[in-house]
Structure formats: structure tokens, C-alpha cells
Design a protein around this motif. Structure first.
Motif, mmCIF file in Angstrom:
data_model
loop_
_atom_site.group_PDB
_atom_site.id
_atom_site.type_symbol
_atom_site.label_atom_id
_atom_site.label_comp_id
_atom_site.label_asym_id
_atom_site.label_seq_id
_atom_site.Cartn_x
_atom_site.Cartn_y
_atom_site.Cartn_z
ATOM 1 N N LYS A 266 3.496 -4.958 4.535
ATOM 2 C CA LYS A 266 2.392 -3.983 5.542
ATOM 3 C C LYS A 266 2.668 -3.531 6.249
ATOM 4 O O LYS A 266 2.782 -4.058 7.014
ATOM 5 N N HIS B 207 11.041 0.901 -3.607
ATOM 6 C CA HIS B 207 9.579 2.241 -3.072
ATOM 7 C C HIS B 207 9.326 2.598 -1.977
ATOM 8 O O HIS B 207 9.845 3.141 -1.359
ATOM 9 N N THR C 164 7.399 4.361 0.464
ATOM 10 C CA THR C 164 6.698 3.847 0.819
ATOM 11 C C THR C 164 5.801 4.968 1.636
ATOM 12 O O THR C 164 4.726 4.505 2.202
ATOM 13 N N LYS D 114 4.655 -2.226 -5.962
ATOM 14 C CA LYS D 114 4.050 -1.610 -5.044
ATOM 15 C C LYS D 114 2.601 -1.391 -4.580
ATOM 16 O O LYS D 114 2.086 -1.289 -5.828
ATOM 17 N N HIS E 284 1.196 3.809 5.463
ATOM 18 C CA HIS E 284 2.862 3.150 4.374
ATOM 19 C C HIS E 284 1.387 2.380 3.343
ATOM 20 O O HIS E 284 1.171 1.829 3.216
ATOM 21 N N VAL F 245 4.577 -3.608 -0.191
ATOM 22 C CA VAL F 245 5.322 -4.300 -0.717
ATOM 23 C C VAL F 245 5.339 -5.948 -1.488
ATOM 24 O O VAL F 245 4.638 -6.536 -0.173
#
Length: 298
Positions: A92, A250, A252, A279, A287, A290
């Protein structure tokens, strides 16, 4: 006039070709970030080239467009079922202006990952580490002087720290520590890269590679790469660490609902068994997170 038109139509194809040349110049990776829209524009250029009678050039352009589309789309169709995998990693970028860390803390505690990598850990949101201390006693924070004002990088693990294994370099954007899992010691790494050229990503990666190569043994690396999976930067890091990026890309980082970038990734080098990612919500950040699931042993 015909030759002038052909030259205009060739320009987007030249930019698309440049997106594969990150190993030659970092501008190539900057173009790779936009390879998908460049491929769409390049497809239109191919049609126009065919109409102007330059069919040979149009055919070469068509091959380039198709290959470019493949490099972007193929990773999205990778499927690997790892729902029962015993280890999880939560990646993150917190956003240094995160208004409250409570939603992120609650999501982490609910999912109970084994490892956590965080970026943009600022004075405002750093208390999340203290709030997770009981569940994640092994922690490490490192300031990041390379991207001024957005905070440092951090990690946490439920497994105990291996004494003397902490690695912190304020200029590198990397923090690492080794923890003792039931499957043996594992290096856990949190990484935050600069934006690509003309920003300092290429120089940062060159300085990082020897540090990454020095991490001997199993590695779990989560980070905000500020770079896409099909880039030279990604290949350089996976090569240095002997890792593979796991899961589908992903997207993000949404850019004002106009375009999204797949720039947050999790890498492992432990084995080739199934691994997957999902996700997680924004939770007050810019953001998405993941969550990776994987094995550490064969």
C-alpha cells in the motif's frame, strides 16, 4: 505531400517503438507507461498508412501494434488460483495526506497478512505502525529523502526479526529486513521509486540494484514502482532479485478518472507454485492496495 503525410503517420509508431527501448534510454520507460494508448493511436496510423499506399510500412507498423498490445494485455489474462496459499503480503502507498489511517488499519487487521509494505509514510499517517505493533511486532521505517515531503518507506511482519538484518538507506527508497517464518528466513522489502524520466527513476534503480542483489535467500518485495510491468525497470529489478511479479496487473493509480496506471506490485523469488493478487480499496489514499497470496516453500 504524400511523403509528408506518411511521416506524420509514422510518428506515433516511432513513439510506440521507443516504449521498448528503456534499456537504451530511460525515456523508453516513460513511453512504456503509455504503451496502451500509443498502441491505439498507432493502430489508427497503420490504417492511414495503408490508405496512402505505403503498405510495406503499414505492415511493419501493424506488427508493432499487435506486439505492443500483446505485452500490455497478456499479463491481464494470467490466472493462478492461490486462495489457499499460506502466506499473504499487503502492499500500500498510503498517500502522505491520508486523512485517517483507521480504515487502512481495519482492513489490514481483517485480512491479517503476514507481511506489509508501505510507502509515503509521513508524520501524519505514521501512527499506523504503532497501532499495528501488537499484531506486527517486527517493524522498520526509513525516511526517503529522494522524494521530498511525501514520507518514507516502512514494513511490518507478524514473524520475528532476524537480528542484524535491518537495511535502511534514506536515498534509495528501499527498506528491508529478514524475518523468521515457519518455512525459514525471508527478506521482506518495501520499495518506492521516483517517477520515470525526466525524473530520477533510472539513476535510483541503478543505485538500488547492488543493494537488492546483496539480499541472499527468499525475498518478498512490495512497492510503488511508479512503473508498469512491461518496462525495462521491472525487468532490471526482477533480474537483480531473481524474482517474478505475481498476479495480474492491478491499475492502482487512477489519474482523474481519465487513465489508470498499474504501478504497485508484489515480487517473490521463492518458487513457481500458484500465486495471485487482488486489489484493495483506496481507504483514504490515492492508490489502491494490493493483497498477494503465495507459497514460500515447494
Amino acid at each position: 505531400m504524400r511523403h509528408l503525410n506518411s511521416l506524420v503517420f509514422v510518428m506515433p509508431l516511432a513513439l510506440l517503438l521507443g516504449s521498448f527501448l528503456g534499456a537504451i534510454h530511460p525515456l523508453g520507460d516513460s513511453l512504456a507507461v503509455f504503451r496502451a494508448p500509443l498502441a491505439v493511436i498507432g493502430g489508427g496510423a497503420v490504417l492511414l498508412l495503408a490508405r496512402t499506399g505505403t503498405k510495406a510500412l503499414g505492415a511493419l507498423g501493424a506488427l508493432l501494434v499487435l506486439w505492443s498490445a500483446y505485452t500490455v494485455l497478456a499479463p491481464r489474462f494470467e490466472f493462478s488460483a492461490a486462495l489457499d496459499a499460506p502466506y499473504t503480503h499487503y502492499q500500500k502507498n498510503m498517500w502522505f495526506k491520508m486523512p485517517s489511517t483507521n480504515p487502512l488499519r481495519d482492513d489490514i487487521l481483517e485480512l491479517a497478512p503476514d507481511f506489509i509494505s508501505l510507502q509515503e509514510v509521513s508524520k501524519k499517517n505514521r501512527p499506523i505502525l504503532a497501532n499495528l505493533k501488537a499484531q506486527y511486532p517486527a517493524q522498520l521505517f526509513c525516511t526517503f529523502s529522494g522524494i521530498g515531503g511525501v514520507g518514507g518507506v516502512a514494513m511490518a511482519s507478524r514473524w520475528p526479526l532476524v537480528a542484524g538484518s535491518k537495511r535502511c538507506n534514506a536515498r534509495s527508497g528501499m527498506v528491508a529486513m529478514q524475518v523468521e517464518t515457519p518455512d525459514g528466513p525471508v527478506w521482506v522489502v518495501s520499495l518506492h521509486l521516483h517517477w520515470p524520466y525526466p525524473m530520477g527513476q533510472a539513476a535510483q534503480v541503478r543505485a538500488l540494484l547492488p543493494q537488492l542483489m546483496a539480499l541472499d535467500g527468499p525475498i518478498v518485495l512490495g512497492g510503488d514502482f511508479n512503473m508498469v510491468p512491461w518496462s525495462h525497470t521491472m525487468r532490471a529489478i526482477t533480474s537483480a532479485t531473481n524474482t517474478r511479479r505475481i498476479g495480474v496487473p492491478h491499475y492502482t493509480l487512477p489519474l482523474k478518472n481519465l487513465y489508470s496506471l498499474p504501478i504497485d506490485h508484489v515480487l517473490i523469488n521463492t518458487n513457481t507454485r500458484p500465486a495471485s493478487t487482488s486489489k484493495r480499496p483506496l481507504l483514504g489514499s490515492d492508490h489502491f492496495g494490493v493483497l498477494a497470496r503465495f507459497y514460500l516453500s515447494d
